[in-house]
Design a protein around this motif. Structure first.
Motif, PDB file in Angstrom:
ATOM      1  N   THR A   1       0.713   3.915 -12.597  1.00 25.68           N
ATOM      2  CA  THR A   1       1.650   2.804 -12.791  1.00 25.68           C
ATOM      3  C   THR A   1       2.908   3.201 -13.552  1.00 25.68           C
ATOM      4  N   GLY A   2       2.877   4.338 -14.249  1.00 25.50           N
ATOM      5  CA  GLY A   2       4.016   4.715 -15.078  1.00 25.50           C
ATOM      6  C   GLY A   2       4.094   3.941 -16.374  1.00 25.50           C
ATOM      7  N   LEU A   3       3.041   3.212 -16.731  1.00 28.21           N
ATOM      8  CA  LEU A   3       3.061   2.415 -17.955  1.00 28.21           C
ATOM      9  C   LEU A   3       2.798   3.287 -19.177  1.00 28.21           C
ATOM     10  N   LEU A   4       3.516   2.988 -20.239  1.00 28.11           N
ATOM     11  CA  LEU A   4       3.282   3.644 -21.520  1.00 28.11           C
ATOM     12  C   LEU A   4       2.082   2.979 -22.176  1.00 28.11           C
ATOM     13  N   LEU A   5       1.024   3.757 -22.417  1.00 27.53           N
ATOM     14  CA  LEU A   5      -0.220   3.212 -22.943  1.00 27.53           C
ATOM     15  C   LEU A   5      -0.301   3.261 -24.456  1.00 27.53           C
ATOM     16  N   ARG A   6       0.240   4.318 -25.044  1.00 22.14           N
ATOM     17  CA  ARG A   6       0.086   4.494 -26.484  1.00 22.14           C
ATOM     18  C   ARG A   6       1.103   5.509 -26.976  1.00 22.14           C
TER      19      ARG A   6
END
Length: 623
Positions: A101-106
């Motif tokens: 997804t390309g989401l920044l998780l942490r």
């Protein structure tokens, strides 16, 4: 949303996009005003004292913030399962990403100013980071906590590797040494000396008993980790060796150099097998890919895919605006991730030869702490065509006024509208979400810029046809579950336009279409429209991939509602018990989604039959 937002006259004026005016933010608000003059001053200073391309790593971090280096990417690594990627750069943050997804998780605070080295443990549960402060730090992926700190080098750590058994690590440094560490205790086990210049790269052999290092002294060395002595030295490069990789079977190694070449070596004999030429300037990074291929990156801003057996150039990848600093390839060899001083992270399809995703760390998507808290795109057309909507409804055997149900998937950037038919609900349309804000996970507090997750309902009193963002539905946050945790927030909307701090922005055209169908259903007798907001599509595989995540338990409580609807196409009944969601099958005859209520499952009723009673024996003394 902020208190200032609530004070506005329109119920959702500035909803989700009101600037926060806390004292903490005032300095940040002034930064754009100061940045221009400061950059001009620094530019003039740069004219007097020229800064070379390669000098950026040595720039004082305070100046680096203004010169734009703070988010330059120095190193990337990919998890063993290919699901997460980790990046490090000129700031002190290690960023963990969800690859699909390309989401920044942490974000992890590595406290090193410049991060040069990263590695995942073989089980994907830990990240080892090191950089300019000569310190190694081991972080737990699931919690983000710092597990171990290891000190001992006298200068910058340029490369790290974790052994196949996950118990030991190696570090390479500008102090000309390698150090072997016990990860369970954080203690230094051994120092390896033999290179005459910076040690730039290190990798374990698959057996874990040997390691290969590369150096600015133009050589590679194969080390016996039991004795701490080099078994052999590989010579052949004409300049500093910059990167190194070992094939999965451990039989071959490939090295990159400032001499613009790659070299393939036989690890057992140390013999040079092949030289690859094609980068017009120094080769900076490389990795083995599947199918006997090698991927390299260079100062020429390109990546090149090579056939290891023939030396032929298979494909060139272009897209970075600066040197490719680091590249990593997934275990299955299907994709690669590259980072650059251009502050771009790119995910490549190696077989298709194209970019799957580009993540720009300069984007307004990311706040100073690195999290996604302002995501925006380009709004679509301003209106929807009711006649065209009615035509599509007829084609599906539906009509305006039929009961509706909404599902939202944050990570997938999609919202689904379902409409009730004879045999349950059927999907009418899937709409792209133009903007949402925050991270994956529920909203916790007023002003956290977080879009909610959970189960909500929309009634007539929650409609705003005159929103600043065209039209808006208030989803009813905080619900009963949120209030059980004392969570705060207000005016959390699904609305038009394409900007968000806490809401789901759909663009004006799509909110128009949703408005037609939602309001028609409410006018026709549906008392409340259910809205289920999920972090992503709750498949077993997807949830397992996020098992490490701090909100994994919360998401597991959301999954039964997803599963029930997938099976029955009837929205489930949701209630709250002991501060947890309780999900039960929905009713086929129900037109509305009831508001959440407290309803704990009742234990089976005890039997009402009386137990036998022991009667006293007759007293024979009386007649």
């Amino acid at each position: 949303m902020t208190g200032a937002t609530r004070a506005l006259t329109a119920p959702d004026a500035f909803n989700c996009v009101a600037p926060r005016q806390s004292a903490r933010n005032k300095g940040e608000d002034m930064a754009p005003c100061l940045r221009g003059p400061l950059r001009i001053a620094l530019l003039l200073l740069g004219l007097a004292v020229p800064i070379s391309e390669r000098a950026s790593a040595a720039i004082d971090p305070t100046l680096a913030l203004f010169l734009g280096y703070s988010k330059a990417i120095n190193v990337v690594a990919i998890s063993p399962n290919g699901r997460q990627a980790v990046t490090g750069g000129q700031d002190n943050l290690v960023r963990l990403w969800d690859v699909p997804t390309g989401l920044l998780l942490r974000t992890l605070d590595a406290q090193a100013i410049r991060i040069y080295a990263l590695a995942f443990s073989p089980d994907g549960q830990f990240i080892l980071a090191a950089g300019a402060d000569a310190t190694l730090r081991l972080f737990a992926v699931k919690t983000g906590e710092l597990v171990t700190t290891m000190e001992g080098h006298a200068s910058d750590v340029l490369s790290v590797a974790i052994a196949p058994d996950g118990r030991r690590a190696l570090s390479a440094s500008k102090d000309k040494t390698l150090k072997l560490w016990d990860l369970e205790t954080g203690q230094l086990a051994k120092t390896l000396e033999g290179h005459s210049s910076d040690v730039t790269a290190v990798v374990f052999a698959p057996d874990g008993g040997r390691a290969l290092s590369a150096s600015a002294d133009k050589t590679l060395k194969l080390w016996n980790l039991e004795t701490g002595q080099p078994e052999s030295t590989f010579e052949g490069h004409g300049d500093a060796v910059t990167s190194l990789a070992v094939s999965p079977d451990g039989l071959q190694a490939v090295s990159a150099s400032k001499d613009k070449t790659l070299k393939l070596w036989d690890v057992g004999s140390g013999h040079l097998l092949r030289t690859f030429e094609g980068h017009p300037s120094e080769t900076t990074t490389l990795a083995f890919a599947n199918g006997g291929r090698i991927l390299s990156g260079g100062a020429d801003r390109t990546l090149k895919l090579w056939d290891a057996q023939t030396g032929a150039l298979v494909r060139t990848f272009e897209g970075h605006a600066d040197a490719v600093a680091s590249v990593a390839v997934s275990v299955d060899g299907s994709l690669a991730i590259s980072g650059s001083p251009d502050k771009m992270l790119k995910i490549w399809d190696l077989d298709g030869g194209h970019v799957r995703r580009t993540i720009d760390l300069q984007s307004e998507t990311f706040s100073p702490n690195g999290y996604r808290n302002f995501f925006k795109g380009v709004s679509a057309a301003k209106t929807a065509d009711p006649a065209e909507v009615d035509k599509r409804l007829r084609e599906k055997g539906m009509k305006r006024g039929d009961p509706v149900f909404l599902r939202i998937f944050k990570a997938d950037l999609e919202a689904e509208l379902w409409i009730k038919g004879v045999d349950g609900f059927a999907l009418f349309a899937t709409y792209p979400i133009c903007a949402w804000s925050g991270q994956l996970g529920p909203k916790l507090a007023e002003g956290d810029a977080q879009t909610p997750e959970g189960f909500y309902t929309i009634g007539k009193g929650q409609l705003n046809p005159n929103s600043r963002y065209h039209r808006a539905f208030n989803i009813g946050y905080p619900n009963l579950f949120d209030r059980a945790y004392s969570r705060t927030g207000s005016h959390l909307m699904v609305h038009g336009a394409c900007a968000s701090i806490g809401c789901y922005a759909m663009t004006d055209a799509f909110i128009d279409e949703l408005w037609l169908l939602v309001t028609a259903a409410l006018d026709a007798g549906q008392e409340r429209v259910g809205v289920h907001a999920f972090p992503f599509r709750m498949t077993d595989e997807r949830l397992a991939a996020f098992d490490w995540h701090p909100w994994a338990d919360f998401w597991r409580d959301l999954k039964p509602a997803y599963d029930l609807f997938e099976e029955s196409r009837i929205p489930p009944q949701v209630s709250v018990c002991n501060k947890r969601y309780v999900v039960q099958p929905g009713r086929t005859d129900s037109k509305s989604a009831p508001a959440l209520r407290v309803a704990c499952p009742q234990p089976p009723l005890a039997s009402t039959r009386l137990a036998p009673v022991a009667l006293p024996k007759p007293d024979h003394r009386f007649p």
